[in-house]
Write an enzyme that holds these catalytic residues in place. Structure first.
Site, PDB file in Angstrom:
ATOM      1  N   ASP A 353     -26.542  16.850  30.870  1.00  8.86           N
ATOM      2  CA  ASP A 353     -26.309  15.951  29.754  1.00  8.86           C
ATOM      3  C   ASP A 353     -26.433  16.790  28.476  1.00  8.86           C
ATOM      4  O   ASP A 353     -27.069  17.845  28.487  1.00  8.86           O
ATOM      5  CB  ASP A 353     -27.339  14.830  29.775  1.00  8.86           C
ATOM      6  N   ASP A 575     -31.818  12.954  30.491  1.00  9.57           N
ATOM      7  CA  ASP A 575     -33.045  12.365  29.955  1.00  9.57           C
ATOM      8  C   ASP A 575     -32.931  10.886  29.627  1.00  9.57           C
ATOM      9  O   ASP A 575     -33.939  10.224  29.396  1.00  9.57           O
ATOM     10  CB  ASP A 575     -33.466  13.104  28.678  1.00  9.57           C
ATOM     11  N   ASP A 579     -28.146   8.402  31.943  1.00  8.50           N
ATOM     12  CA  ASP A 579     -28.082   9.520  32.900  1.00  8.50           C
ATOM     13  C   ASP A 579     -28.625   9.132  34.268  1.00  8.50           C
ATOM     14  O   ASP A 579     -28.402   9.849  35.243  1.00  8.50           O
ATOM     15  CB  ASP A 579     -28.889  10.717  32.375  1.00  8.50           C
TER      16      ASP A 579
END
Length: 681
Positions: A353, A575, A579
């Site tokens: 990410d 995080d 996600d």
């Protein structure tokens, strides 16, 4: 212990546990459990000592031609103390119609005694019980390395009540309370600094030895140590929700989850033991049928049984995997189970990410631009606007105050820093990965990216939208994330302006990517909901192979699934809430523990407690080192078995030598696995 009361009652659960011969102690706690384990280990070690004394007494009595009664007393003591735990375990196993290694050892020792070789049998029981003690010590040390964390949390807190410091039990402290820590104090709870400045030793959670500076607004964690100044801290999580408590809880769960190699060995243990019994019986019956002497045949069969027993094979995996989990915990890396340690060893591709992972996640609002209209064309044109920049920002903050998105938080923070009056907003609605809307002062405010205005608000004719999207693209070309702000009064809808944001790459991110490539990772991908230009700029800075931008959470899942098909074992690092599905889909989900959301932390297989992205090569390196250790352990275990069995069948070796080889390999793999406690990248 926790359980779902809607699915099973406590009485039913306890009844089921008792059916398996397990005693339930309602008064037991973590500390008493540890004390009991230590006490049991001391008793077991004492039994080993008594076994050795008995064996030596029997041996010396024979050498010095003492009365036979003395010798048999010695060997009797060796058999009782050396075989006690194995006999109890064998009986319990037989009650469930199973067989195990303990039964093999007991049978072999009795067999040696029956053919007049009591010393060999006593030696077998001594070394077998000694290796068990060493195994229990090795595994116990791995567990204690993590369980010691619980002792880092103080039982009491110095809370500020009406300006006075009051000592309060830690479990009675509520979110919002303020407590005080002085130099040298260990922080009892998670919180945010409200007064003071200091440096904090966070090595207990993050593994980093360098203290971290803390000032007003910085987050701190329970279990860490305040080094220099006095701090006042507002509690953000109660004791049972703290980072330290989560770490302990997750490690306890991790220790109960077995690695695939261990599960395979466990499944094969019983058929293997039955095979050894069959081999032993064959080694007795076939030579006897061919006219061989009973004593020598039976002696060789007992030697074969000892040599073929898979003790070293059984202990090789847990000795290594539990040590790896403990080693990771010391470095602020939490594996939630042995299977994830093995998965880390096989990672061929890594997906990241962007925000909060490759970047620091401290997104800042850099531009507030109002839309300008012009009263005329030519040199006389004069720019006019509906609103000023402060009003635009306050309207945007009103809408985004209801969102947890990092852009929304940056907007609200910017409005607060400028001291703006933020109006109230009603009817807030968010469209994941696209934008938000709410009603402010009787007008509908839309804030979003290109996809939001093209798909969600597509049917509403918005004045200036084309110009707005072009301007947004110009800002994105500068490497900034941008959104359009529009207002719909019901009679007319028009673009009010633009907001632009920027984020900074985490220090060491590029070096971390280089380390992954050096370790053999074939492909590195960035997955983000941000626009492509911004994502590509970050990717170029850190050396990412592939960029997938403007993604919705479900699209991240699709891409991770495709990566798994292409590269077999894929790690996903993230995080946020968005996600979590991708973390669950990946072969190995890695969550940032400090800034990560609860959903991401619960979904992930590995948690980086210190938010240090530089630990990712450590995760993969520890997995690879564990895999090599497992390979060495299994090679030692099976190699020793093959060598001794082959030698016995071809030339014959004495039972004591088989005992030494068997137990020696068991101790060796235990100690080799324990080496992982000291692993460094």
């Amino acid at each position: 212990m926790t359980f779902d009361e809607e699915l099973v009652s406590l009485d039913d659960l306890e009844a089921s546990i008792r059916q398996h011969g397990v005693t339930i102690d309602h008064e037991a706690d973590s500390a008493s459990d540890d004390a009991k384990m230590d006490s049991d280990l001391r008793i077991e070690a004492a039994f080993v000592g008594l076994t050795l004394v008995g064996m030596l007494l029997g041996l010396v009595a024979g050498w010095l031609d003492w009365p036979s009664t003395v010798g048999w007393i010695g060997y009797g003591a060796a058999y009782v103390f050396g075989g006690w735990y194995g006999l109890v375990a064998s009986i319990e196993t037989l009650r469930h119609y199973s067989v195990d290694i303990d039964l093999l050892m007991i049978v072999a020792a009795i067999g040696a005694l029956s053919i007049g070789a009591p010393f060999e049998g006593a030696m077998l029981l001594f070394l077998f019980s000694l290796s068990n003690v060493l195994q229990h010590y090795a595994i116990g040390r791995s567990r204690r390395a993590i369980k010691s964390l619980i002792r880092m949390r103080p039982d009491e807190v110095q809370c500020l009540r009406d300006g006075e410091e009051v000592t309060v039990p830690i479990d009675e402290v509520e979110v919002g309370d303020v407590f005080v820590v002085r130099p040298g104090d260990r922080l009892p709870l998670d919180g945010v600094v409200t007064a003071g400045q200091s440096s904090v030793d966070e090595s207990s959670l993050t593994g980093e030895s360098v203290p971290v500076s803390k000032a007003i607004g910085d987050e701190v964690f329970g279990g860490t140590i305040n080094e220099s100044g006095r701090l006042e801290i507002e509690v953000t999580r109660q004791a049972h929700e703290s980072a330290l408590t989560r770490l302990i809880h997750m490690v306890e769960e991790a220790q109960s989850e077995k690695a695939p190699t261990q599960r395979l060995i466990d499944r094969l243990e019983q058929p293997y033991v039955l095979g050894v019994f069959a081999l032993t019986l064959t080694a007795i019956l076939v030579p006897l049928a061919l006219g061989a002497a009973f004593t020598s045949t039976f002696y060789r069969a007992m030697t074969l049984m000892v040599a073929a027993s898979p003790c070293a094979v059984i202990i090789s995996t847990p000795a290594a995997v539990l040590s790896a989990i403990a080693s990771g915990g010391r470095q602020g890396v939490l594996f939630k189970g042995g299977e994830h340690v093995e998965a880390a060893a096989n990672v061929d591709a890594v997906a990241f990410d962007k925000t909060g992972t490759l970047t620091e996640g401290n997104t800042r609002l850099t531009d507030v631009i109002v839309r300008e209209d012009f009263t005329a064309t030519g040199p006389e044109q004069e720019a006019v606007t509906d609103i000023g920049t402060e009003e635009l920002l306050s309207i945007a903050a009103a809408v985004q105050s209801n969102s947890e998105h990092h852009l929304a938080e940056a907007t609200v923070e910017a409005a607060s820093d400028r001291g703006l009056d933020v109006p109230s907003a009603n009817g807030f609605r968010a469209v994941a990965g696209k934008g938000v809307t709410a009603t402010v002062e009787d007008a509908t405010i839309h804030i979003g990216n290109r996809s939001y205005f093209e798909t969600v608000v597509g049917e509403v004719a918005i004045d200036g939208l084309e110009t707005g999207l072009d301007t947004m693209a110009d800002l994105e070309a500068e490497g900034k994330t941008s959104v359009v702000v529009a207002r719909d009064t019901g009679d007319a809808a028009r673009v009010l302006g633009w907001l632009a944001f920027t984020d900074t790459v985490r220090p060491g991110a590029a070096e971390m990517i280089d380390e992954l490539r050096a370790m053999g990772v074939e492909h590195v991908v960035m997955l983000t909901g941000d626009n492509e230009q911004v994502a590509q700029r970050i990717a170029d800075d850190v050396g990412i192979d592939e960029v997938q931008a403007e993604l919705l959470p479900e699209e991240k899942v699709t891409i991770v699934e495709d990566l798994v098909e292409r590269y077999d074992t894929v790690a996903m690092v993230g995080d946020g809430v968005n996600d979590a599905p991708a973390l669950a889909t990946a072969s190995l989900g890695i969550a940032m523990g400090g800034a990560g959301t609860d959903v991401a932390l619960e979904t992930a297989d590995v948690v980086l407690m210190g938010d240090d992205i530089g630990k990712i090569p450590y995760v993969l390196g520890l997995g690879r080192k564990t895999r090599r250790t497992l390979a060495v352990n299994l090679a030692i275990a099976f190699g020793a078995i093959a060598l001794m069995v082959g030698t016995i069948l071809l030339w014959g070796i004495p039972l004591p030598l088989a005992v030494v080889g068997h137990e020696g390999s068991t101790v060796l793999v235990s100690l080799n696995g324990l080496r992982l406690l000291g692993f460094r990248p």
